[in-house]
Design an enzyme around this catalytic site. Structure first.
Site, mmCIF file in Angstrom:
data_model
loop_
_atom_site.group_PDB
_atom_site.id
_atom_site.type_symbol
_atom_site.label_atom_id
_atom_site.label_comp_id
_atom_site.label_asym_id
_atom_site.label_seq_id
_atom_site.Cartn_x
_atom_site.Cartn_y
_atom_site.Cartn_z
ATOM 1 C CG MET A 42 -9.154 1.876 3.416
ATOM 2 S SD MET A 42 -9.289 0.469 2.329
ATOM 3 C CE MET A 42 -8.057 0.889 1.112
ATOM 4 C CB CYS A 43 -4.109 -1.532 6.063
ATOM 5 S SG CYS A 43 -5.460 -2.422 6.853
ATOM 6 C CD GLU A 44 -0.680 4.759 4.877
ATOM 7 O OE1 GLU A 44 0.471 4.827 4.396
ATOM 8 O OE2 GLU A 44 -1.306 5.752 5.265
ATOM 9 C CB ILE A 76 0.326 0.498 9.873
ATOM 10 C CG1 ILE A 76 0.198 1.411 8.665
ATOM 11 C CG2 ILE A 76 1.747 0.539 10.435
ATOM 12 C CD1 ILE A 76 0.522 2.857 8.969
#
Lengths: 259, 259
Positions: free
Chosen positions: B1-3, B78
């Site tokens: 996953m990412c942010e 990110i």
């Protein structure tokens, strides 16, 4: 007017040396104080640094000179505004996606009263340069909705450059990440560095590099620029109306309008 | 996953504080070590910084934290790679030109077996995220070849997000430089800072800012993020299927799928 910088190499190469010379002309040794930009292809990706500040004073430019980004194709530009405000949106190089590739363009010159037909690609800023880039891509996409090889594109590029040239000064660099195309309407020089490599000294700042120490015998690196960037090297001038196509540092095609 | 990180403000505002918190999660306080990117609108121009290095170790990221770029709309990301190599071409945010505007997109999540029809916009890299962005723009361009207001776009955006969501996790941020759109499939929080401003302390690194000292009473700044970035502030969570549209720091429309 502006200055162009282009690089084509057969191995990922850093352009720091040439870029360091070029940016001196952005407000220090040259009048091109209205912004600068440099685009580095990294595989299919494109890394773009730009600033509307004079390159000689730009923090981002200092980062780029410190940051050894290695690339096989680079397009750089320093700007002296003629059409369009001094702002990020009017700063070269310009980038668009065509056929799932990043296309990159920079222009040195000025086109008078240039209003190409509206098409798929539209300028975001006010420059004649970005209008020309969008028009180029629109011509290509109209002729070839699907990807084709460079040899099929050349006639379109050359015809378009011939037209633009009738409207003013049109020196340009264009790349799709695979090849680098140049057109010279008034001013463009080139140098190809290959083994045996020697030292070179920048004209615009006190910096010398020994390419011998930085390269392997198989490296081939071509640099295109508006003006020679170094002393003690021989830069070849392009003729007015001359175009060239580069891949992996080597010239794969060149010609001259009307020849 | 990412942010994800998004900002909408009514005055050019720097995002350094939030960005400094976010990038700690890129390899230090978080696992998102597979690259990062942040896009700042400057007028109609878009300044994009990206790196496939972990943000916590990225020289370019350090420059961005030092460099107070002021913008009314920011989109940051990110990455923790799931689909696609760790490379520049797979690094968010993604940018395309539509109607002569820079459109910018970042996605947190994963779409399974997502192969939208080929259209005008095509992905350069391998991520499902870029495919979704291109598909979104293709839907918009097909429905509206010429510019329309955001209220006409919303039904298209919401319908597309509803479809994407059925294929996996789809939290996203999208902007055309005028408005900022968000969709929450699993996780997104928001905070709007306005007078009276107080201090805030980052969760991910020892940094406190007193917004009082940095703002004027009229400033309105909204930040959207995957996880709250600060202590001692109340971040509101978006519901699953919730979307929102922001302009100049204020929410101008919001809703929820099926509501």
């Amino acid at each position: 007017m502006c200055e162009l910088l282009g690089m084509s190499a057969n191995v990922p190469t850093d352009i720091n040396f040439s870029f360091t010379g070029l940016i001196q002309r952005g407000g220090r040794t040259g009048p091109h104080k209205d912004g600068w930009g440099v685009a580095f292809y990294e595989g299919r990706g494109l890394r773009l640094f730009q600033d509307s500040k004079p390159s000689a004073e730009s923090e981002v430019a200092r980062l780029v000179t410190r940051y050894p980004i290695k690339s096989e194709i680079v397009i750089g530009h320093i700007r002296q505004a003629n059409v369009g405000d001094v702002s990020l949106v009017n700063t070269h190089p310009f980038v668009r996606e065509l056929w799932g590739q990043n296309w990159c363009f920079a222009h040195n010159g000025q086109l008078a009263g240039f209003a190409p037909p509206r098409g798929h690609y539209r300028p975001v800023g006010e420059t004649d340069s970005e209008r020309a880039f969008c028009d180029l891509l629109n011509r290509i996409r109209t002729a070839y909705p699907e990807p084709v090889a460079a040899d099929l594109l050349l006639p379109i590029l050359i015809e378009a450059c011939a037209e633009y040239r009738t409207r003013g000064v049109f020196n340009c660099l264009l790349s799709d990440g695979d090849w680098l195309f140049s057109f010279c309407s008034t001013k463009l020089v080139e140098i190809t560095r290959r083994s045996p490599f020697g030292p070179a000294r920048l004209k615009d700042t006190d910096l010398t590099v020994d390419f011998q120490a930085e390269t392997t015998p198989d490296d081939v690196v071509t640099v295109l620029a508006t003006e020679p960037l170094t002393h003690d090297e021989t830069w070849e001038s392009h003729v007015a109306g001359g175009w060239s196509l580069w891949r992996l540092g080597e010239c794969v095609a060149r010609g001259q309008l009307g020849h």
